[in-house]
Design an enzyme around this catalytic site. Structure first.
Site, PDB file in Angstrom:
ATOM      1  N   SER A 152      -9.235  -2.073   3.733  1.00 46.47           N
ATOM      2  CA  SER A 152      -8.072  -1.795   2.884  1.00 46.47           C
ATOM      3  C   SER A 152      -8.518  -1.845   1.571  1.00 46.47           C
ATOM      4  O   SER A 152      -9.459  -2.690   1.123  1.00 46.47           O
ATOM      5  CB  SER A 152      -6.738  -2.418   3.083  1.00 46.47           C
ATOM      6  OG  SER A 152      -5.852  -2.313   2.125  1.00 46.47           O
ATOM      7  N   TYR A 165      -2.873 -10.956   4.113  1.00 47.25           N
ATOM      8  CA  TYR A 165      -3.386  -9.597   4.335  1.00 47.25           C
ATOM      9  C   TYR A 165      -4.735  -9.153   3.964  1.00 47.25           C
ATOM     10  O   TYR A 165      -5.593  -8.750   4.487  1.00 47.25           O
ATOM     11  CB  TYR A 165      -2.049  -8.420   4.260  1.00 47.25           C
ATOM     12  CG  TYR A 165      -2.594  -7.105   4.534  1.00 47.25           C
ATOM     13  CD1 TYR A 165      -2.196  -6.430   5.643  1.00 47.25           C
ATOM     14  CD2 TYR A 165      -3.071  -6.364   3.517  1.00 47.25           C
ATOM     15  CE1 TYR A 165      -2.728  -5.232   5.785  1.00 47.25           C
ATOM     16  CE2 TYR A 165      -3.505  -5.014   3.570  1.00 47.25           C
ATOM     17  CZ  TYR A 165      -3.395  -4.477   5.050  1.00 47.25           C
ATOM     18  OH  TYR A 165      -3.401  -3.294   5.208  1.00 47.25           O
ATOM     19  N   LYS A 169      -8.463  -8.056   5.806  1.00 41.96           N
ATOM     20  CA  LYS A 169      -8.998  -6.963   5.495  1.00 41.96           C
ATOM     21  C   LYS A 169     -10.467  -7.072   5.047  1.00 41.96           C
ATOM     22  O   LYS A 169     -11.371  -6.303   5.415  1.00 41.96           O
ATOM     23  CB  LYS A 169      -8.266  -5.822   4.656  1.00 41.96           C
ATOM     24  CG  LYS A 169      -6.882  -5.421   5.363  1.00 41.96           C
ATOM     25  CD  LYS A 169      -7.254  -4.567   6.684  1.00 41.96           C
ATOM     26  CE  LYS A 169      -6.086  -4.163   7.206  1.00 41.96           C
ATOM     27  NZ  LYS A 169      -6.276  -3.335   8.561  1.00 41.96           N
ATOM     28  N   TYR A 210       4.242  -3.542  -3.214  1.00 43.60           N
ATOM     29  CA  TYR A 210       2.848  -3.313  -3.806  1.00 43.60           C
ATOM     30  C   TYR A 210       2.960  -3.297  -5.452  1.00 43.60           C
ATOM     31  O   TYR A 210       1.855  -3.211  -6.203  1.00 43.60           O
ATOM     32  CB  TYR A 210       2.132  -2.032  -3.291  1.00 43.60           C
ATOM     33  CG  TYR A 210       1.432  -2.294  -1.888  1.00 43.60           C
ATOM     34  CD1 TYR A 210       0.158  -2.892  -2.154  1.00 43.60           C
ATOM     35  CD2 TYR A 210       2.048  -1.882  -0.813  1.00 43.60           C
ATOM     36  CE1 TYR A 210      -0.639  -2.885  -1.106  1.00 43.60           C
ATOM     37  CE2 TYR A 210       1.440  -2.423   0.301  1.00 43.60           C
ATOM     38  CZ  TYR A 210      -0.163  -2.764   0.242  1.00 43.60           C
ATOM     39  OH  TYR A 210      -0.467  -2.777   1.375  1.00 43.60           O
TER      40      TYR A 210
END
Length: 267
Positions: A152, A165, A169, A210
């Protein structure tokens, strides 16, 4: 005769005769990858964890368009089920040529909120799941085999409360970099994609997270224009097109890389 031969070559599908597993492919980006690989001639395993109806809809769509697909249930956080998925795929089609590891889970949480259970849940799917499905698939892949994992842009971009997270990634990008020479000895390539914001149901659920709290009142259009060079989210089909490139012969000399498919992130 030469014109006929050239026309025939142009009409050949890039993945004709190949067999591909796409994990987490009952919806979103995974679904579009399955459909795209099928369009290019691959026989596709549509993997799902808990949505058999959606997986069968994908299979039905592929078959209606002249492709070949089978839905197989497996939880990618369970090593025993990962092994069963790969074994069943090979039993069904007699070979395995492509693995696309797409299954994953999102997570937002403040440092003080992260629990060992959260860590295990995120890393068991986003990291261990991708490692062990690679291990299982590699037993059957031969020279020319292709593996694409899912990282990501979050791995290299600071987002508030996204530490767990993003770390998972970043681990994926490290895996492909370090597995490249090992698998390269057998003629197998391994890469990762790093999607940016993509118009999926998962993105819709987490879009506001985000955005920094200080920007919550800024319009979505203004935010996109300020953050992305192309000033829009990706469509799942555009991520699928990048994956299709990486698993094709066109990418035969690319391995160990993480390809950002992000529309040109500005910061």
């Amino acid at each position: 005769m030469q014109i006929y031969q050239r026309t025939k070559e142009l009409q050949m599908k890039k993945l004709e005769g190949k067999v591909a597993i796409i994990t987490g492919s009952s919806r979103g980006i995974g679904k579009e990858i399955a459909i795209k690989l099928s369009h290019e001639g691959a026989k596709v395993i549509v993997n799902y964890s808990s949505s058999p109806e959606k997986a069968e809809e994908v299979v039905k769509q592929i078959k209606q368009q002249g492709g070949e697909a089978t839905a197989i249930q497996a939880d990618m956080s369970r090593v025993d089920q990962i092994q069963q998925l790969v074994t069943k795929a090979v039993e069904k089609y007699g070979q395995l040529d492509i693995l696309v590891s797409n299954a994953g889970i999102e997570y937002f949480g403040k440092l003080e909120e992260i629990t060992p259970e959260d860590f295990d849940r995120v890393f068991s799917l986003n990291v261990a799941g991708q490692l062990f499905v690679t291990q299982a698939a590699a037993r059957y892949l031969t020279s020319g085999g292709r593996i694409v994992l899912t990282s990501s842009i979050s791995a290299g971009k600071s987002v508030l409360y996204h530490t767990l997270y993003a770390a998972s990634k970043a681990a994926v990008s490290a895996m492909v970099l370090n597995l490249a020479p090992e698998l390269g000895e057998r003629g197998i390539t391994i890469n990762a994609i790093a999607p940016g914001g993509t118009a999926t149901d998962m993105a819709q659920e987490n879009a506001k997270r985000y955005t920094h709290p200080s920007l919550q009142n800024v319009s979505p259009d203004a935010l996109l224009k300020s953050k992305i060079s192309l000033q829009r989210l990706a469509q799942p089909q555009e991520i699928a097109a990048a994956v299709t490139f990486l698993v094709s012969d066109d990418a035969s000399y690319i391995t160990g890389s993480t390809l950002a498919v992000d529309g040109g992130i500005l910061f």
